[in-house]
Each structure stands twice: as C-alpha cells, then as structure tokens.
Design an enzyme around this catalytic site. Sequence first.
Site, PDB file in Angstrom:
ATOM      1  N   HIS A 187       5.204 -17.699  69.086  1.00  0.00           N
ATOM      2  CA  HIS A 187       6.523 -17.076  69.064  1.00  0.00           C
ATOM      3  C   HIS A 187       6.421 -15.742  68.346  1.00  0.00           C
ATOM      4  O   HIS A 187       5.673 -15.592  67.407  1.00  0.00           O
ATOM      5  CB  HIS A 187       7.522 -17.978  68.320  1.00  0.00           C
ATOM      6  CG  HIS A 187       8.939 -17.653  68.635  1.00  0.00           C
ATOM      7  ND1 HIS A 187       9.617 -16.663  67.999  1.00  0.00           N
ATOM      8  CD2 HIS A 187       9.787 -18.174  69.550  1.00  0.00           C
ATOM      9  CE1 HIS A 187      10.844 -16.585  68.490  1.00  0.00           C
ATOM     10  NE2 HIS A 187      10.983 -17.493  69.429  1.00  0.00           N
ATOM     11  N   ASP A 204      10.484 -24.152  74.094  1.00  0.00           N
ATOM     12  CA  ASP A 204      10.210 -24.472  75.504  1.00  0.00           C
ATOM     13  C   ASP A 204       9.215 -25.601  75.694  1.00  0.00           C
ATOM     14  O   ASP A 204       9.015 -26.061  76.819  1.00  0.00           O
ATOM     15  CB  ASP A 204       9.666 -23.216  76.195  1.00  0.00           C
ATOM     16  CG  ASP A 204      10.733 -22.131  76.275  1.00  0.00           C
ATOM     17  OD1 ASP A 204      10.461 -20.992  75.874  1.00  0.00           O
ATOM     18  OD2 ASP A 204      11.858 -22.455  76.703  1.00  0.00           O
TER      19      ASP A 204
END
Length: 390
Positions: free
Chosen positions: A271, A328
């Site tokens: 991320h 996700d």
Amino acid sequence: KTGLTTLDYGFVNTAATRSAITYIDGDAGILRYRGYPIEQIAQNSNFLETAWLLIYGDLPSASELANFDDRIRHHTLLHEDMRRFFDSLPHKAHPMSVLASGVSALSTFYQDSLDPRDPEQVEISTIRLLAKLPVMAAYAHKKSVGQAFLYPDNSLSFVDNFLKLNFGNMAEPYEINPVVSKALERLLMLHEDHEQNASTSTVRLVGSTEANLFASVSSGINALFGPLHGGANEAVLSMLGEIQASGQGVEKYVERVKNKEQGVKLMGFGHRVYKNYDPRATLVKESAHEVLAALGVQDDLLDIAQELEHIALNDDYFKERRLYPNVDFYTGVIYKAMGFPTRMFTVLFAIGRLPGWVAHWREMNEDPATKIGRPQQLYVGSPARDYPRR
Ligand code: SDX
C-alpha cells in the site's frame, strides 16, 4: 530515477490537498472517518449513515437519516432512455466500463443539476448519484450475464435493493439473505473513503476545474478500474485461481514474486500509505470467515489466501518491504461466495467509495484554495539547449 524514491514521485504535498474528511496513519494502521475509528464505524453504523457523516461532517439525527434514506429511495429510477443506452453497449463489456459510461451519461439526462456553484443543484446531484449508481451497477451485472434488468424496489434498504437488482429475476420472488445483506453493508462501509487515493484525487482534480459531479465521479471510476488500485480485488481472485490451477503450491508463487518475474506481484498486498496491516483487511478477513461459514461455502481459494498471507508475513522479503495485506486481499473471496461474478468486484468497490468521492468533491468545491488543482511538477528533463544549426 535521479536518486529520488518512489515516495518523492508519488506524493504531492500542497495546500490543495487539505481535507477534514478522513485520517490515515500508515505506520500505526489507523483509519478514521471524520474522527471515528473505522472499527467503531463497521461495528455500529450503516452505509447511508456513514455516507451522511462523510458528506456533511457529523452523524445524522434519526430524522435526518430517515429523510436522506427516503430521498435516495425516491431517486433510484433511471430515465428509460438510459436502459436503451445500456442495451446499446457490447454484451462482453467490462462492468466498470459500463458504469463509468453510465455515470458520465447522467450529465446528459440531468442538465438541471450540473452547476457546482448552485447548492441546490449540488444537493440533488448528490442524491441522484447515490440513488442511481447501484442501479446502474446492477444493470452492468445483468448485462454481463444476459439477464433482464429489474426495476428498483423502494420498499427495500439501500443494500437490499442492490442485492435484489443483482440476484432477483422476473420469474420468481427474491428472498434477501440477512447474512449476505449484513456482510455487504459492512464491506461497503469499509470502502466509503480512504483519504486522497488515486481515484479520489482524480475526482478532486477534475472537480477543481468546476466540472460537474457526474463527470468528476465518472473519471474516478476509470481511475479505480486500474489493477494497481480498485482493480486489485479482481486481480487477487485471478492470482488465487492461478495458484490453484498451477498445482505448484503457494511457495512456488511466492518464489516467482520474490524473483520479480515479469508482472508477478502479490496482488492485495502492499500500500502507498499503510506500511502496516491495513485495518480494513483485518475486518474484511473476519467477515470472510463469518460469511462463508454462514453460507455453508467451502472455498479452497480462502485457504490459499490464508496460506499466502502466513508465508508472506513471515518472509523477510515482504517484511523488509513492509508489505501487508490491504483491503483488496480478502474481499474477492466474500463477493464470490455472495454470487457476484469476478468482474463485478471493482464495481462493488466503486459503490462503496461513492460517498467518499462525493464528500471530497463537495469539500474541494467549497474551498477556493483547492481550485484549480495543478500538481507541482518535478522536472527531470533536458537542461536548456540551442536548436542545432544545419
Ligand atoms: C488500493 O491509496 C489507497 O488508499 C488505495 C486503496 C483505497 O482504499 O483507495 O487503499 C485501495 O488501491 C489498495 C492497493 C491495491 N493494489 C494492489 O494490491 C496491487 C499490488 N500492490 C502493489 O502494486 C503496490 O503495493 C502498491 C502500488 C499498492 C503500493 O506500492 P508501494 O507500497 O508504494 O511500493 P513500491 O511500489 O514503492 O514498492 C516497494 C517495493 C518494491 O520492491 P523493490 O523495488 O524495493 O525491490 O515493494 C515491492 C516493489 O516491487 N512491492 C511488491 C508489491 N508491492 C510493492 N512486490 C510484490 N507484490 C506487491 N504487491
């Protein structure tokens, strides 16, 4: 690269990005919507209450929420010509392309609510978009599976109406599964905002030119579509399926990632901001176990995902790079258990993220300092030089 890290390229710190909506601490793994921790939101709130919080800044009173819900329910119908618009698109179109096209087309049907400087038009375009996006998303799903579009059912909640539009059909009554309804509500809440990620920054940048809300959000949907962003939830399922089909086991795939084989990434990991566990991933992982158990679904892909996570979290290659599961990583397993086709996963992300996009567009629209967005460039090209004499 001229000695600069990805971070130097990736972040533009200017007054134009100031916002009061969402706070993230990437190192501590903290996420708060208007100051409320995401864990408490997921535990106590619902999708529309959280949407109000993000857009208007505080939790609504019971009457404000009831009125908000009622206004949205009574704007779910699409213009009949929109159905013909959807009919004209290719059968095999990706639902995200259908959705982005449909949202952009709203600005052709609702020319009375395009002016960002008129508070009433901002309000009605907010309601219309929140009401109609799920209906268009369901149309995209029905289109992709060759089934008839259904009309919204205003007697149902936001989430239940969306489920019926996707899984109901003309031939028989549709019964809402409370487990699926509760889990989808929670997943959508977890996606509602995430500060100025790529798609939200796109909505802000397009909106900063005083482009209308529909055009700005359509741009955000296209940005979200990319596999490095919202498209990752679809890519995670493909990755898990590839590992399962290969029969070579998770370790082999991890080796390929570490060897940096072309295009082989651990999708759903890493991320830009979180260099710790994404707090949303923790909450989604809990839901994955609850939903599959409640639905009596046994999915080997969940087992593969857990094994992948266990290996990665204990491997120096990923630890050194501070790579952890993001939002996700587990969502796709749940959406699959709910019955959504893989190509609808990023559409679900878009429905969840819509309130955040609207909140940021309105916040930017009300703050002159953020117009017109123009990120500061870092020039790394040729120094001045003269045109060669011939
Ligand atoms: C979302 O911004 C947001 O808030 C987005 C989002 C939201 O709610 O809006 O949170 C939603 O988009 C989540 C991210 C979903 N994307 C994916 O899961 C795709 C896979 N992830 C990567 O593409 C990557 O992690 C990024 C783009 C998400 C973030 O990249 P980073 O953390 O800035 O890492 P980097 O590009 O600087 O790479 C650092 C190192 C590199 O290795 P070295 O060159 O140092 O040897 O980590 C490696 C990268 O190769 N790396 C990965 C990896 N992510 C980074 N290696 C394998 N698999 C990965 N997923």
